[in-house]
Every structure is written in C-alpha cells, then in structure tokens.
Design a protein around this motif. Structure first.
Motif, short mmCIF file in Angstrom:
data_model
loop_
_atom_site.label_atom_id
_atom_site.label_comp_id
_atom_site.label_asym_id
_atom_site.label_seq_id
_atom_site.Cartn_x
_atom_site.Cartn_y
_atom_site.Cartn_z
N PRO A 19 3.62 14.00 6.58
CA PRO A 19 2.59 14.92 7.09
C PRO A 19 1.18 14.42 6.86
O PRO A 19 0.27 14.76 7.60
N ASN A 20 0.96 13.64 5.81
CA ASN A 20 -0.36 13.05 5.56
C ASN A 20 -0.31 11.56 5.85
O ASN A 20 -0.84 10.74 5.11
N ALA A 21 0.33 11.21 6.97
CA ALA A 21 0.63 9.81 7.26
C ALA A 21 -0.61 8.95 7.35
O ALA A 21 -0.66 7.85 6.79
N THR A 22 -1.63 9.41 8.07
CA THR A 22 -2.83 8.60 8.24
C THR A 22 -3.51 8.35 6.91
O THR A 22 -3.92 7.22 6.60
N LEU A 23 -3.63 9.39 6.10
CA LEU A 23 -4.26 9.25 4.79
C LEU A 23 -3.47 8.29 3.90
O LEU A 23 -4.05 7.42 3.25
N LYS A 24 -2.16 8.46 3.91
CA LYS A 24 -1.30 7.59 3.10
C LYS A 24 -1.41 6.14 3.55
O LYS A 24 -1.53 5.22 2.73
N ALA A 25 -1.38 5.91 4.87
CA ALA A 25 -1.48 4.55 5.40
C ALA A 25 -2.83 3.94 5.08
O ALA A 25 -2.92 2.76 4.72
N ALA A 26 -3.90 4.73 5.22
CA ALA A 26 -5.24 4.22 4.96
C ALA A 26 -5.41 3.82 3.49
O ALA A 26 -5.98 2.77 3.18
N LYS A 27 -4.89 4.65 2.59
CA LYS A 27 -4.99 4.33 1.17
C LYS A 27 -4.20 3.07 0.84
O LYS A 27 -4.61 2.27 0.00
N ASN A 28 -3.07 2.89 1.52
CA ASN A 28 -2.28 1.68 1.33
C ASN A 28 -3.07 0.44 1.75
O ASN A 28 -3.08 -0.57 1.05
N VAL A 29 -3.76 0.54 2.88
CA VAL A 29 -4.58 -0.57 3.37
C VAL A 29 -5.72 -0.85 2.40
O VAL A 29 -6.02 -2.02 2.08
N ILE A 30 -6.38 0.20 1.92
CA ILE A 30 -7.48 0.02 0.97
C ILE A 30 -6.99 -0.66 -0.30
O ILE A 30 -7.64 -1.59 -0.81
N GLU A 31 -5.84 -0.22 -0.81
CA GLU A 31 -5.29 -0.81 -2.03
C GLU A 31 -5.07 -2.31 -1.87
O GLU A 31 -5.33 -3.09 -2.80
#
Length: 341
Positions: free
Chosen positions: A228-240
């Motif tokens: 449900p929070n896919a975009t946020l989760k993916a973005a944080k993964n990219v930032i990490e």
C-alpha cells in the motif's frame, strides 16, 4: 511526390541481407516533410513497427535526418540511432510489441505513460514495455542506443509481470547497466559467428532476456505494485542504496522508482516527511556509525564531506540536534578523541 521518389531522394534504405546486419537511413528536406504523406511507411512490419503516429514537428525547417546501424537477429535488435526532432506513440497494445531499452548518449527523449513521465538524458537508460503505450518526444540531434527484445521472452523469467507497467530508468554507471552494454558490445564483435550459428543466436537472445528480466525484477522485489505504501517504500530503498552519491536528488529518485516528481513528493508528505530530510537523517546515522567506528582516525570534516553535508559546521549542527552534543564531545563520552576540524 510519390513514395518511391521520396525513397530515392531521401537516401532511405533498409538492408537485412545478413541475419545480423541492420541499416536504415532517412534524409528529408523541409519540403519533403511538408508535402509527403506516409513518410515512415517503410517501417511497417519491421523492428520499428511499434512506433506509430509519428510526426516531424513543423519547426524542422532544416529537414529531418534519421539513421540506425547495428544488428538484428532472432527478433533481437541492437542499433545506434541518430534522430532529429520526432514525436509519436511507442506501443500499440499488442502482444507482439517488444520490450525496448533506450540508452541516450546525446540529446533527450521524453516518455509519458499511464504510470509515469520520464525525461531520459545523456548517460541514462530507460527500459519499458511498449504494449503499454508511451507518448514520446525526441529532441533534435538525439543519439541513442536502442535495444528491442520480444516481451514473451521475459514472462517466464519474472515472478510478476505487473512490474512491466513501470519504466526502469537508471544511470549508465549502474553495474547492471554497464554489464548489459558490455554484453551488447560482445554481440557486435562476434556478429559474424552469430550469423553462422542459430544456436549462438539463441544463446545470445536468452542471455539478453535474462539480463533485462533481472534488471526489471528489482522493481518487483520492491513490492511496487502490491504494497500500500509502495512508492514510499521503493523511494526509500533507492535512497538507501545511493546515500554516498553526491547527485542524490528528488528528481533522480523519482526517475529510478518510475513515478513523477509530484507523486514522489506526495508520498513523502503523506508520512509527514520529505525526500531530502529522510536522506539527511540516514546520512547522519551513517556518519554517526563511522564516527564511532573510526574514533579519532578520521576528522569531523572528512566524515561530513564523505556523507555530503555542506561543511563541518552543518554536520555538527545536525549531529547536535539529534544526539544532544557535538561529535567531539560525543566521542569523549565513549572514551575516544576527535577533532572538529
């Protein structure tokens, strides 16, 4: 002016005499652009047939040039393209529409689809499924490496084909992208051998499909469609993964995730956060860990620079706001010594 006359005067030709040779060239005057219909008729049924509604902008007063040189075998196309200003649709909602990778080396290509908008600039690659139609806008004098591969070859290699709804955008510096380019260069260097062997062609095609599916599957592992929070989760993964990069920015994160910048900002706002505030916190945590690990072996200035704080004073201020004291005092409490300069 008839299509045949256009073909002669425009020096437009398609040569697939050998299984692995591909060459097409177009050189149109402004008058030919204005007076001739069906300019791209010769592309119908060929490897560029997924491109439709092609239009050369009226402002192309100096004419239009297009050329593609490379190799085509077993439905795998790998060509280096020069293209002047051109707009159109990539994809016709057909099962035979391919997966296409565009690696831009000069100019710019913009893609707009149902799930996002992407501007691909020199040094970036965009991989997309053309069954999902994309509007595109190619800037004048754009040079791009184009690779197309049948989409059905990727299906058996992917746990979820939903990921194909999104475009994969990455920098050429990414290890998997460099590996793909090295593989394509190897194909070009051994084109004569590939021309003589169906087995070698099948191996090359299978390897290319595996590379593409692997790159796209990274998006599936992020749970982009299911969470449900896919975009946020993916973005944080990219930032990490990119905390140590000096060019980490909202625009870079949005392109890598495959969403618009507005969507990305909205996803962070919903969690009462911002993109760069999250990146700064994670960088501060990384810097804190390094400070404790190295003790006095590295200066505060060195650590601040390594984690892309503007300078040591900015780092000290952010550190104190979170840990309640300066880095030097913090280390002293742990029985270590350091320097703020």
């Amino acid at each position: 002016m008839s299509d045949q006359k256009l073909e002669d005067s425009a020096d437009s030709s398609l040569n697939c005499g050998r299984a692995t040779d591909f060459k097409t060239k177009m050189n149109l005057t402004a008058r030919q652009i204005r007076d001739t219909e069906h300019i791209f008729q010769e592309w119908e049924g060929g490897p560029f047939s997924h491109l439709t509604r092609l239009t050369i902008p009226q402002q192309s007063a100096h004419g239009f040039k297009f050329s593609a040189n490379g190799h085509l075998f077993e439905s795998l196309l790998s060509v280096k393209v020069y293209c002047d200003s051109l707009t159109g649709i990539s994809g016709s909602n057909l099962d035979q529409d391919p997966i296409v990778a565009d690696l831009v080396t000069a100019g710019r290509i913009g893609f707009a689809g149902k799930y996002g908008t992407h501007i691909v600039t020199p040094g970036q690659i965009c991989i997309r499924d053309t069954k999902a139609s994309w509007e595109f806008d190619c800037a004048p004098a754009t040079r791009v490496r184009v690779v197309t591969i049948p989409r059905h070859l990727l299906f058996s290699r992917m746990r979820s084909t939903k990921v194909l709804n999104q475009a994969y955008v990455s920098d050429i510096s990414a290890p998997e992208v460099r590996f793909l380019l090295n593989f394509l260069e190897a194909i070009e260097k051994t084109s004569d051998d590939l021309d003589l062997s169906i087995s070698a062609q099948n191996i090359a095609l299978d390897a290319c499909a595996t590379l593409f599916s692997g790159m796209l599957s990274e998006r599936a592992e992020l749970g982009l469609q299911e969470h449900p929070n896919a975009t946020l989760k993916a973005a944080k993964n990219v930032i990490e993964k990119n905390l140590d990069r000096h060019d980490l920015s909202p625009a870079m994160v949005a392109q890598t995730v495959g969403v618009s910048l507005r969507t990305l900002h909205r996803s962070f706002s919903a969690s009462n956060d911002s993109i760069m505030a999250f990146a700064r916190r994670r960088r501060l945590q990384k810097a804190h860990g390094e400070l404790v690990r190295l003790g006095g072996k590295a200066s505060v200035s060195e650590i601040a620079a390594r984690w892309h704080f503007a300078d040591a004073s900015h780092f000290i201020r952010h550190f104190k706001s979170v840990y309640g004291t300066t880095p030097t005092a913090y280390l002293r409490n742990y029985g270590a010594t350091g320097s703020e300069n």
